[in-house]
Design a protein around this motif. Sequence first.
Motif, PDB file in Angstrom:
ATOM      1  N   VAL A  32       0.852  -1.190   0.000  1.00  0.00           N
ATOM      2  CA  VAL A  32       0.000   0.000   0.000  1.00  0.00           C
ATOM      3  C   VAL A  32       0.886   1.238   0.000  1.00  0.00           C
ATOM      4  O   VAL A  32       1.742   1.391   0.879  1.00  0.00           O
ATOM      5  N   GLU A  33       0.710   2.063  -1.004  1.00  0.00           N
ATOM      6  CA  GLU A  33       1.518   3.275  -1.106  1.00  0.00           C
ATOM      7  C   GLU A  33       0.903   4.390  -0.270  1.00  0.00           C
ATOM      8  O   GLU A  33      -0.318   4.467  -0.101  1.00  0.00           O
ATOM      9  N   PRO A  34       1.728   5.253   0.267  1.00  0.00           N
ATOM     10  CA  PRO A  34       1.202   6.350   1.093  1.00  0.00           C
ATOM     11  C   PRO A  34       0.462   7.378   0.243  1.00  0.00           C
ATOM     12  O   PRO A  34       0.726   7.515  -0.950  1.00  0.00           O
ATOM     13  N   PRO A  35      -0.471   8.111   0.859  1.00  0.00           N
ATOM     14  CA  PRO A  35      -1.149   9.178   0.124  1.00  0.00           C
ATOM     15  C   PRO A  35      -0.177  10.315  -0.195  1.00  0.00           C
ATOM     16  O   PRO A  35       0.929  10.370   0.342  1.00  0.00           O
ATOM     17  N   ALA A  36      -0.607  11.212  -1.045  1.00  0.00           N
ATOM     18  CA  ALA A  36       0.251  12.316  -1.471  1.00  0.00           C
ATOM     19  C   ALA A  36       0.705  13.131  -0.268  1.00  0.00           C
ATOM     20  O   ALA A  36      -0.071  13.394   0.655  1.00  0.00           O
ATOM     21  N   GLY A  37       1.979  13.491  -0.274  1.00  0.00           N
ATOM     22  CA  GLY A  37       2.516  14.308   0.799  1.00  0.00           C
ATOM     23  C   GLY A  37       2.869  13.535   2.043  1.00  0.00           C
ATOM     24  O   GLY A  37       3.209  14.127   3.066  1.00  0.00           O
ATOM     25  N   HIS A  38       2.763  12.233   1.962  1.00  0.00           N
ATOM     26  CA  HIS A  38       3.076  11.391   3.107  1.00  0.00           C
ATOM     27  C   HIS A  38       4.136  10.381   2.715  1.00  0.00           C
ATOM     28  O   HIS A  38       4.324  10.063   1.534  1.00  0.00           O
ATOM     29  N   ALA A  57      -6.534 -20.108   7.385  1.00  0.00           N
ATOM     30  CA  ALA A  57      -6.426 -18.875   6.600  1.00  0.00           C
ATOM     31  C   ALA A  57      -5.938 -17.773   7.533  1.00  0.00           C
ATOM     32  O   ALA A  57      -6.414 -17.652   8.666  1.00  0.00           O
ATOM     33  N   ALA A  58      -5.000 -17.046   7.081  1.00  0.00           N
ATOM     34  CA  ALA A  58      -4.417 -15.990   7.917  1.00  0.00           C
ATOM     35  C   ALA A  58      -4.284 -14.705   7.107  1.00  0.00           C
ATOM     36  O   ALA A  58      -4.024 -14.729   5.899  1.00  0.00           O
ATOM     37  N   THR A  59      -4.479 -13.586   7.756  1.00  0.00           N
ATOM     38  CA  THR A  59      -4.211 -12.272   7.139  1.00  0.00           C
ATOM     39  C   THR A  59      -3.370 -11.459   8.110  1.00  0.00           C
ATOM     40  O   THR A  59      -3.516 -11.546   9.334  1.00  0.00           O
ATOM     41  N   MET A  60      -2.502 -10.709   7.531  1.00  0.00           N
ATOM     42  CA  MET A  60      -1.699  -9.776   8.317  1.00  0.00           C
ATOM     43  C   MET A  60      -1.595  -8.480   7.525  1.00  0.00           C
ATOM     44  O   MET A  60      -1.511  -8.505   6.294  1.00  0.00           O
ATOM     45  N   GLY A  61      -1.583  -7.398   8.208  1.00  0.00           N
ATOM     46  CA  GLY A  61      -1.429  -6.118   7.509  1.00  0.00           C
ATOM     47  C   GLY A  61      -0.941  -5.046   8.463  1.00  0.00           C
ATOM     48  O   GLY A  61      -1.172  -5.121   9.682  1.00  0.00           O
ATOM     49  N   GLN A  62      -0.260  -4.144   7.951  1.00  0.00           N
ATOM     50  CA  GLN A  62       0.176  -3.001   8.756  1.00  0.00           C
ATOM     51  C   GLN A  62       0.514  -1.861   7.818  1.00  0.00           C
ATOM     52  O   GLN A  62       0.916  -2.052   6.676  1.00  0.00           O
ATOM     53  N   ARG A  63       0.321  -0.679   8.298  1.00  0.00           N
ATOM     54  CA  ARG A  63       0.723   0.516   7.563  1.00  0.00           C
ATOM     55  C   ARG A  63       0.967   1.626   8.562  1.00  0.00           C
ATOM     56  O   ARG A  63       0.347   1.663   9.641  1.00  0.00           O
ATOM     57  N   ALA A  64       1.885   2.497   8.245  1.00  0.00           N
ATOM     58  CA  ALA A  64       2.151   3.696   9.048  1.00  0.00           C
ATOM     59  C   ALA A  64       2.593   4.776   8.079  1.00  0.00           C
ATOM     60  O   ALA A  64       3.612   4.635   7.396  1.00  0.00           O
ATOM     61  N   PHE A  65       1.831   5.826   7.984  1.00  0.00           N
ATOM     62  CA  PHE A  65       2.137   6.936   7.090  1.00  0.00           C
ATOM     63  C   PHE A  65       2.213   8.224   7.906  1.00  0.00           C
ATOM     64  O   PHE A  65       1.347   8.471   8.768  1.00  0.00           O
ATOM     65  N   VAL A  66       3.196   9.016   7.636  1.00  0.00           N
ATOM     66  CA  VAL A  66       3.310  10.315   8.311  1.00  0.00           C
ATOM     67  C   VAL A  66       3.548  11.381   7.252  1.00  0.00           C
ATOM     68  O   VAL A  66       3.994  11.092   6.131  1.00  0.00           O
ATOM     69  N   ARG A  67       3.236  12.601   7.611  1.00  0.00           N
ATOM     70  CA  ARG A  67       3.483  13.712   6.690  1.00  0.00           C
ATOM     71  C   ARG A  67       4.958  13.781   6.363  1.00  0.00           C
ATOM     72  O   ARG A  67       5.825  13.595   7.216  1.00  0.00           O
ATOM     73  N   GLU A  68       5.242  14.065   5.108  1.00  0.00           N
ATOM     74  CA  GLU A  68       6.635  14.176   4.693  1.00  0.00           C
ATOM     75  C   GLU A  68       7.249  15.474   5.216  1.00  0.00           C
ATOM     76  O   GLU A  68       8.448  15.513   5.516  1.00  0.00           O
ATOM     77  N   GLY A  74       6.564  22.459  13.906  1.00  0.00           N
ATOM     78  CA  GLY A  74       7.374  21.250  13.852  1.00  0.00           C
ATOM     79  C   GLY A  74       6.612  19.966  14.080  1.00  0.00           C
ATOM     80  O   GLY A  74       7.196  18.925  14.323  1.00  0.00           O
ATOM     81  N   GLU A  75       5.279  20.038  13.982  1.00  0.00           N
ATOM     82  CA  GLU A  75       4.492  18.827  14.194  1.00  0.00           C
ATOM     83  C   GLU A  75       4.434  18.005  12.921  1.00  0.00           C
ATOM     84  O   GLU A  75       4.310  18.541  11.816  1.00  0.00           O
ATOM     85  N   LEU A  76       4.509  16.720  13.115  1.00  0.00           N
ATOM     86  CA  LEU A  76       4.538  15.795  11.989  1.00  0.00           C
ATOM     87  C   LEU A  76       3.478  14.712  12.240  1.00  0.00           C
ATOM     88  O   LEU A  76       3.757  13.679  12.839  1.00  0.00           O
ATOM     89  N   PRO A  77       2.239  14.942  11.826  1.00  0.00           N
ATOM     90  CA  PRO A  77       1.172  13.978  12.142  1.00  0.00           C
ATOM     91  C   PRO A  77       1.193  12.768  11.199  1.00  0.00           C
ATOM     92  O   PRO A  77       1.732  12.824  10.099  1.00  0.00           O
ATOM     93  N   GLY A  78       0.571  11.719  11.679  1.00  0.00           N
ATOM     94  CA  GLY A  78       0.464  10.523  10.866  1.00  0.00           C
ATOM     95  C   GLY A  78      -0.516   9.556  11.490  1.00  0.00           C
ATOM     96  O   GLY A  78      -1.081   9.806  12.555  1.00  0.00           O
ATOM     97  N   ASP A  79      -0.735   8.488  10.809  1.00  0.00           N
ATOM     98  CA  ASP A  79      -1.601   7.459  11.374  1.00  0.00           C
ATOM     99  C   ASP A  79      -1.225   6.117  10.778  1.00  0.00           C
ATOM    100  O   ASP A  79      -0.325   6.022   9.940  1.00  0.00           O
ATOM    101  N   GLY A  80      -1.926   5.104  11.232  1.00  0.00           N
ATOM    102  CA  GLY A  80      -1.609   3.789  10.710  1.00  0.00           C
ATOM    103  C   GLY A  80      -2.479   2.735  11.355  1.00  0.00           C
ATOM    104  O   GLY A  80      -3.381   3.030  12.148  1.00  0.00           O
ATOM    105  N   ALA A  81      -2.207   1.521  10.997  1.00  0.00           N
ATOM    106  CA  ALA A  81      -3.003   0.414  11.500  1.00  0.00           C
ATOM    107  C   ALA A  81      -2.192  -0.864  11.377  1.00  0.00           C
ATOM    108  O   ALA A  81      -1.216  -0.948  10.631  1.00  0.00           O
TER     109      ALA A  81
END
Lengths: 303, 254
Positions: A32-38, A57-68, A74-81
Amino acid sequence: MERLSRVGRSAARDAAAGVPAASASATESTTVEPPAGHVGEGATSEGDGRQGASRAAATMGQRAFVRECPLPGGELPGDGAASMSLTISHPMPGPGRRTAHVTVAGRLDGKLRGHVGDDARLRHYDLDATIEMTSHGRVLGPAGLEHRGTGPKRSLAIEVALRGIVPGTPIAKRHFDALQIRDPGPRDVEVRDHVAFAKGALDQAMSMLALFRGSADRAFERAERSYHDGASCLSATFDPSALSLQRGEPRQVAVTVADREGRRVALALAASASGGSVAPPSDTTDGTEAAAFSLTPDDAPAA
Amino acid sequence: MTLAVQGTSNRGRVFGALTAPVETTAVALYAVSLTGRGSYRSDHGTIDSYDHHADVTMERFTTSWQAVPLPVDGGPVLESQFRGSAHEMTGTARSTGEDVRQGEDGAYDCTAPLREAVSPGDHLLDVAAAGGGALALTLEGFHGLSVAPGTWSPCSRSGTLANITPSPTGSGANDFDGRTVARVTVTPAQLQHDEFTVPLTGEPLPERCLTVSSPFYCTHSLQWSATATFVRYGSCTRAGSRYFCTLDRLPPFS
């Protein structure tokens, strides 16, 4: 944009690898590619397999995207799962061709907030996560109907607040700002079942937290490579943008700095020159005033 | 020349660079000499107790300067410096007058051959900006009045009897009685050649008389014509108000 890859093992290859002939497995991964600017990373994987009459059957997933690029302050927000699930289907002995299905699943939803210092280095980041763990056992007949023996669905929700995480360093007690168990699950189960579930759930929760934290570390490090190492978040504009100099004759140049959205950024600029001199050695540009430098080319022509 | 700026804040780092070309004015280094002829006549009437009249014929005079920077692109000649000058002249100088104060024989009438050669000086001479690729070359003449009154002795010193001093504009002698200027315009086409000549004639300037001690009458006439010869012997690049020069050969008038 998603990138798919499939890793499958054929029966022939399984045989060559010594896997019993009645087994097979396949895995499909998606990036999964990050959204624009992240920046950051994300991937999901799904896999299934069987051995004899048993299936998993197994699934695994993770993502962590933060602002570039850091926001003002100086805040750099982001989120993930992060998520994990495992479902095992196993034929039950006896008549009726019943099948036992056991599903264990966990999901983490996290918020990230990085803090960048005046040296354009990441000081640390905060992580707030809600982790929900569930387990459910069911007995299904051949038509898919639930039979007796189906146990209660158990769940556990944990809220974690970590502060001051430095990428690449271990999580310590001082980092924990809050740790709450929001949903301890049903009360009509035996204590030993609670213990077993809680132990498994906590293990899985910590695994997902570690997985998410690792992705967050890499996302912040990638952002720092962009806004610090690559200096790609701010741009300097010279006025005039082009000029010709006469030897020994000074010219004034104004410099402003803007972010990617074109908003002026206040910044102290240090100046240096080759082939001449510049004065003053530093100046500040703010939201309205430009930094001003005087350029004077060397008298002597280059040798 | 390159200007580089850098800054750091909690919004990130910034690097910026501005490269600005530094213009260099290519300048050819020419020696220029004048060869010509002329005359100088002066009638001061009575000044400081003596009458004096001068009549100088310059049968031949030459003057030269080592370095005259000229822009190759035909642009304006900028104020610069060049070093050394030399001049020589032949002719006759005839003075007539009456030295009342010194009680000599009264009227005098002396004629002397004019033979003068001045070696290149070590002093720096300024050449004034003439603009438009033009170079102003000046001949100045004075008739002894730059010598302190009372010390002048007619006929005794040919060098001060009547002196014609070629010099670049603005440098000249301390005082002068008459001065003419010829303007030479050098074209880009001419600067394609290592050597070229330009004919020129002095343009009389408004008459000037010195006031020594009392009102006096004076007339001056300085006429000359010459050929200016430009010989290239090096090139320079301009750096502000200075030139950095490379000589292809020794200056012809060193």
